[in-house]
Design a protein around this motif. Structure first.
Motif, PDB file in Angstrom:
ATOM      1  N   GLU A 250      -4.685  -4.552  14.310  1.00 45.60           N
ATOM      2  CA  GLU A 250      -3.581  -5.501  14.093  1.00 45.60           C
ATOM      3  C   GLU A 250      -3.749  -6.252  12.764  1.00 45.60           C
ATOM      4  O   GLU A 250      -2.781  -6.503  12.045  1.00 45.60           O
ATOM      5  N   GLU A 254      -1.260  -6.095   9.376  1.00 50.36           N
ATOM      6  CA  GLU A 254      -0.731  -7.295   8.711  1.00 50.36           C
ATOM      7  C   GLU A 254      -1.052  -7.244   7.211  1.00 50.36           C
ATOM      8  O   GLU A 254      -0.228  -7.605   6.380  1.00 50.36           O
ATOM      9  N   LYS A 257       1.246  -5.083   5.106  1.00 46.74           N
ATOM     10  CA  LYS A 257       2.546  -5.647   4.712  1.00 46.74           C
ATOM     11  C   LYS A 257       2.482  -6.161   3.272  1.00 46.74           C
ATOM     12  O   LYS A 257       3.488  -6.274   2.602  1.00 46.74           O
ATOM     13  N   HIS A 258       1.261  -6.495   2.811  1.00 42.77           N
ATOM     14  CA  HIS A 258       1.096  -7.000   1.439  1.00 42.77           C
ATOM     15  C   HIS A 258       0.531  -5.919   0.512  1.00 42.77           C
ATOM     16  O   HIS A 258       0.824  -5.901  -0.670  1.00 42.77           O
ATOM     17  N   ASP A 298      -0.880 -19.086  12.125  1.00 42.97           N
ATOM     18  CA  ASP A 298      -0.775 -17.860  12.911  1.00 42.97           C
ATOM     19  C   ASP A 298      -1.297 -16.697  12.053  1.00 42.97           C
ATOM     20  O   ASP A 298      -1.697 -16.894  10.898  1.00 42.97           O
ATOM     21  N   SER A 300       0.123 -14.115  10.507  1.00 44.85           N
ATOM     22  CA  SER A 300       0.785 -13.745   9.248  1.00 44.85           C
ATOM     23  C   SER A 300       0.514 -14.795   8.169  1.00 44.85           C
ATOM     24  O   SER A 300       0.277 -14.443   7.010  1.00 44.85           O
ATOM     25  N   ARG A 301       0.505 -16.047   8.525  1.00 47.94           N
ATOM     26  CA  ARG A 301       0.250 -17.092   7.513  1.00 47.94           C
ATOM     27  C   ARG A 301      -1.202 -17.016   7.023  1.00 47.94           C
ATOM     28  O   ARG A 301      -1.486 -17.156   5.839  1.00 47.94           O
ATOM     29  N   GLU A 304      -1.565 -14.099   4.605  1.00 44.19           N
ATOM     30  CA  GLU A 304      -0.917 -14.437   3.337  1.00 44.19           C
ATOM     31  C   GLU A 304      -1.823 -15.334   2.486  1.00 44.19           C
ATOM     32  O   GLU A 304      -2.069 -15.059   1.314  1.00 44.19           O
TER      33      GLU A 304
END
Ligand code: AKB
Length: 317
Positions: A250, A254, A257-258, A298, A300-301, A304
């Protein structure tokens, strides 16, 4: 302003905790201590002292002589390293704690913070949404030392009115310093490898779900716990604190995505057995009710912020 000492300040938690406490309490009131003779770069900006957590007399005389009133005792061997050196791990993780608990019992300290871990749980503990009070049969040296430490903290609180406060940290994720020898370290390593090489080989299997937390939440939670009124602190062993819960797969998804070309493969080693004995997620309702704990980051943050800020040069220091 009470003077604060952070023992083991050069570690993953200590560097960020020292910086934050210096902002809040004034740099001169927060002493960083570690085993290194010279002050590490990331602890500059306030007083630094070389202390050996195992040297009871050295620690006692520094605390009494400098009128330190609060101690954060972070010096410890983490789960993976402890398995390789059980005798030393037991000594380091326990002896320093008694030094500090005794100083508080004698009235030299007003408050202590001591970190526990999700490692206090074991294979017989319910894995999902692990409750505050549950079966605890840890199978690692680190877990056994943390569980014993929790019992002693509660004992000193009950018998001698020692104001000791503690958190069962999950895996902590941060970019300012590297983790040192834990089973959850993959969740930090992966960011460096993703940025440098675009691929990562995980030492845990794709489906190993573990509780995790972004460091900013952990530091805020630690300080909120320490600043909470004494009567709100009902747990004197250690508080469950939840935030994130994810698997290596997982986390990799994530990151993709970047960094769309990022790839991961899996080569589980001895740390897999440790991870398998730990919870997958944590019920932290007691901390939420007692002193208002709430995480902000969370998955995703967190990803990032990590990808934006990690500096691969840290690996060469
Ligand atoms: C470790 O993996 O040993 C630590 C912990 C969960 O306490 N990060």
């Amino acid at each position: 302003m009470e003077k604060v000492l952070i023992i083991g300040a050069g570690g993953q938690i200590g560097t960020e905790l020292t910086a934050r406490l210096r902002e809040i309490k004034g740099a001169d009131n927060v002493y960083a201590a570690d085993i290194h003779e010279n002050c590490p770069k990331n602890l500059e900006g306030g007083p630094y002292v070389q202390l050996n957590a195992l040297d009871r007399e050295q620690v006692r005389s520094f605390i009494i002589g400098n009128e330190i009133r609060q101690v954060y005792l972070l010096a410890a061997l983490l789960s993976a390293t402890a398995e390789k050196n059980p005798d030393f791990a037991w000594r380091l993780n326990m002896e320093g704690l008694f030094t500090i608990l005794d100083l508080a019992k004698e009235g030299h300290l007003s408050k202590i913070f001591w970190p526990s871990s999700i490692a206090v749980f074991g294979p017989t503990t319910p894995r999902d949404n692990t409750p505050q009070h549950t079966i605890m049969e840890p199978t690692t040296v680190y877990g056994i030392s943390k569980q014993a430490g929790e019992r002693w903290c509660e004992y000193y609180a009950n018998k001698f009115n020692v104001d000791v406060r503690s958190i069962r940290y999950p895996g902590l994720i941060s970019y300012t310093s590297l983790p040192g020898g834990g089973t959850t370290d993959y969740a930090v390593d992966i960011f460096y490898q993703a940025k440098m090489n675009g691929k990562y080989t995980s030492f845990l299997s794709r489906e190993s779900r573990l509780p995790m937390m972004y460091m900013e939440d952990a530091i805020r939670g630690t300080i909120e716990l320490m600043e909470a009124p004494k009567d709100q602190i009902k747990i004197r062993s250690s508080y469950n604190l939840g935030a994130l819960s994810f698997t290596p797969e997982e986390l990799a998804n994530e990151i993709k995505k970047h960094i769309p070309d990022f790839t991961i493969d899996y080569e589980p080693d001895f740390r897999q057995a440790i991870a398998d004995s730990w919870p997958a997620s944590i019920d932290d309702s007691t901390a939420r009710n007692d002193w208002g704990w709430k995480n902000k980051y969370d998955l995703s943050r967190m990803v990032e912020v990590m990808l934006l800020n990690i500096n691969v040069e840290l690996l060469n220091i």
